[in-house]
Write an enzyme that holds these catalytic residues in place. Sequence first.
Site, PDB file in Angstrom:
ATOM      1  N   ARG A  92      45.869  49.883  32.611  1.00  0.00           N
ATOM      2  CA  ARG A  92      45.620  49.050  33.784  1.00  0.00           C
ATOM      3  C   ARG A  92      46.788  48.077  33.939  1.00  0.00           C
ATOM      4  NH1 ARG A  92      42.732  43.780  34.096  1.00  0.00           N
ATOM      5  NH2 ARG A  92      42.323  43.411  36.291  1.00  0.00           N
ATOM      6  N   HIS A 136      47.114  40.504  40.968  1.00  0.00           N
ATOM      7  CA  HIS A 136      46.874  39.736  39.745  1.00  0.00           C
ATOM      8  C   HIS A 136      47.691  38.445  39.863  1.00  0.00           C
ATOM      9  CE1 HIS A 136      45.444  40.260  35.354  1.00  0.00           C
ATOM     10  NE2 HIS A 136      45.829  39.013  35.473  1.00  0.00           N
ATOM     11  N   GLU A 181      40.080  38.739  39.053  1.00  0.00           N
ATOM     12  CA  GLU A 181      39.530  37.400  38.825  1.00  0.00           C
ATOM     13  C   GLU A 181      39.758  36.429  39.981  1.00  0.00           C
ATOM     14  OE1 GLU A 181      40.773  35.844  35.047  1.00  0.00           O
ATOM     15  OE2 GLU A 181      39.835  37.457  33.935  1.00  0.00           O
ATOM     16  N   ASN A 309      35.719  41.273  33.539  1.00  0.00           N
ATOM     17  CA  ASN A 309      36.535  40.683  32.476  1.00  0.00           C
ATOM     18  C   ASN A 309      35.652  39.710  31.716  1.00  0.00           C
ATOM     19  OD1 ASN A 309      38.634  42.087  33.594  1.00  0.00           O
ATOM     20  ND2 ASN A 309      39.853  40.290  34.147  1.00  0.00           N
ATOM     21  N   TYR A 311      35.458  37.103  28.305  1.00  0.00           N
ATOM     22  CA  TYR A 311      36.112  36.413  27.188  1.00  0.00           C
ATOM     23  C   TYR A 311      35.175  35.504  26.399  1.00  0.00           C
ATOM     24  CZ  TYR A 311      40.567  38.171  28.813  1.00  0.00           C
ATOM     25  OH  TYR A 311      41.587  39.010  29.147  1.00  0.00           O
ATOM     26  N   GLU A 382      38.959  43.760  31.128  1.00  0.00           N
ATOM     27  CA  GLU A 382      39.698  42.923  30.177  1.00  0.00           C
ATOM     28  C   GLU A 382      38.728  42.365  29.155  1.00  0.00           C
ATOM     29  OE1 GLU A 382      42.069  39.631  31.686  1.00  0.00           O
ATOM     30  OE2 GLU A 382      42.875  40.919  33.270  1.00  0.00           O
TER      31      GLU A 382
HETATM   32  C1  FCB Z   1      42.442  36.503  32.186  1.00  0.00           C
HETATM   33  C2  FCB Z   1      43.602  36.997  33.022  1.00  0.00           C
HETATM   34  C3  FCB Z   1      44.717  37.616  32.212  1.00  0.00           C
HETATM   35  C4  FCB Z   1      44.946  36.881  30.922  1.00  0.00           C
HETATM   36  C5  FCB Z   1      43.666  36.701  30.171  1.00  0.00           C
HETATM   37  C6  FCB Z   1      43.819  36.030  28.848  1.00  0.00           C
HETATM   38  O1  FCB Z   1      41.809  35.463  32.832  1.00  0.00           O
HETATM   39  O2  FCB Z   1      43.158  37.939  33.951  1.00  0.00           O
HETATM   40  O3  FCB Z   1      45.865  37.691  33.015  1.00  0.00           O
HETATM   41  O4  FCB Z   1      45.584  35.687  31.176  1.00  0.00           O
HETATM   42  O5  FCB Z   1      42.763  35.968  30.951  1.00  0.00           O
END
Ligand code: FCB
Length: 477
Positions: A92, A136, A181, A309, A311, A382
């Site tokens: 990607r 992006h 995002e 995505n 995290y 992600e």
């Molecule tokens: C996300 C972004 C990516 C990277 C990661 C850690 O928010 O999409 O570009 O910065 O975090």
Amino acid sequence: MSNPATPPAVGVLDERAPLTFPPGFLWGAATAAYQIEGAAAEGGRTPSIWDTFSRTEGRTVAGHTGDVACDHYHRLSDDVRLMAELGLKSYRFSVSWPRVQPGGSGPANAEGLDFYRRLVDELLANGIEPWLTLYHWDLPQELEDAGGWPARDTAARFADYSQLMVDALGDRVKYWTTLNEPWCSAFLGYGSGVHAPGRSDGADAVRAGHHLMLGHGLAVQALRAARPEAQLGVTVNLYPVTPATDSPDDRDAARRIDGLANRFFLDPLLRGQYPGDLVADLAKVTDFGHVRDGDLATIATPLDLVGVNYYSRHVVAAPVPGAKPEPYWRAPSCWPGSEDVRFVTRGVPVTDMNWEIDAPGLVETLRRVHEEYTDLPLYVTENGSAFVDAVIDGKVDDVDRLAYFDAHLRAAHEAIGAGVPLRGYFAWSLLDNFEWAWGYTKRFGMIYVDYDSQTRIPKSSARWYAEVIRRNGLAAQ
Ligand code: FCB
């Protein structure tokens, strides 16, 4: 005291068993143009908002810019070879808008398109499915000068650019995501201003969010008309939002932040409406006068997939007068109308970004999208972690990052078991790269990059991930 005759709990046995993913599961890794390409002024590319922002004093750590980054623009073939060695099924990447359409309007720049044609061709030649993200975060500077995402016309410009890309690459790229995002583009770019273009106005942030989604809808229509067989989607960054306590005030704080972080995007994109409580929360910020008849239908143009995505989690509490605001992306100004909500930390392990490690949150997030919003196939577009890496004897043994991936893949597998149609997973990131306002100080890669020599060193996590892909799953623990 435990009874030795008692068998271990089922959950423990499950954790130790090997986990196999469904056949055809799309194992990938992700990057973004501005974070890796470099060659900022080559091949006809003009500045984006990230060039301007990073060259402005005080905006990025140590004044780092993406001018050179991982020099991927000149090392494309070597980097694709590394992907092939990992056994990636998909890669990607994002297209730099000002590289292919300098200035953000008018004809395509053939040299810019050629770079992406070569990339796609080399991926295909290596059996790697290209997955293209159109946006992006690198808006052409000229479009920012004309008002940026708070201006409605930017959505139309984005649709034109998308048309130009599908005309150029639609014959060989099957998977397309429009935005990456949009929360970050809107609320970090125009709310807190910690991301480009660095503006800080709540109403502008809300307008930007709307026009990003409008641009997405228009782009999907253009792509669909050009390539009915393409797989089209959008990537949103989602967080479970948990109240710090069960008190009604903390729960209300969680409702508000969930509205701004998640439902602001999920509801228009997948239900064609803004949530009523969110509109009420934002009443002092905007009257939503920028929303025109038909916009929400455009925004909700049917998709083929949704990219998530993931995290970390947000844990929030009700306002306390005079409480100190949180720094960076949790800064008050990226939550217009809810600036006084407090973000609390639970003392659980964190990554080098100070983000709490919370693998069960991925299960929660995927289940929520599936159970509350859509039956569409989902992809984790992600997921990953920054840790401080050390090169010792030419090797990088990134045990923490490996453990993070392992835990989140177990969570992804659990979500599949719970009925989520999860079809793929993209590790963030293939390479260490320019981590936005943090510059090169945060490393997310499975492959270490020495920025002085541009040497690449696959870390332990890369070798481990190659094995996961080979097995289509995780070995017994
Ligand atoms: C996300 C972004 C990516 C990277 C990661 C850690 O928010 O999409 O570009 O910065 O975090």
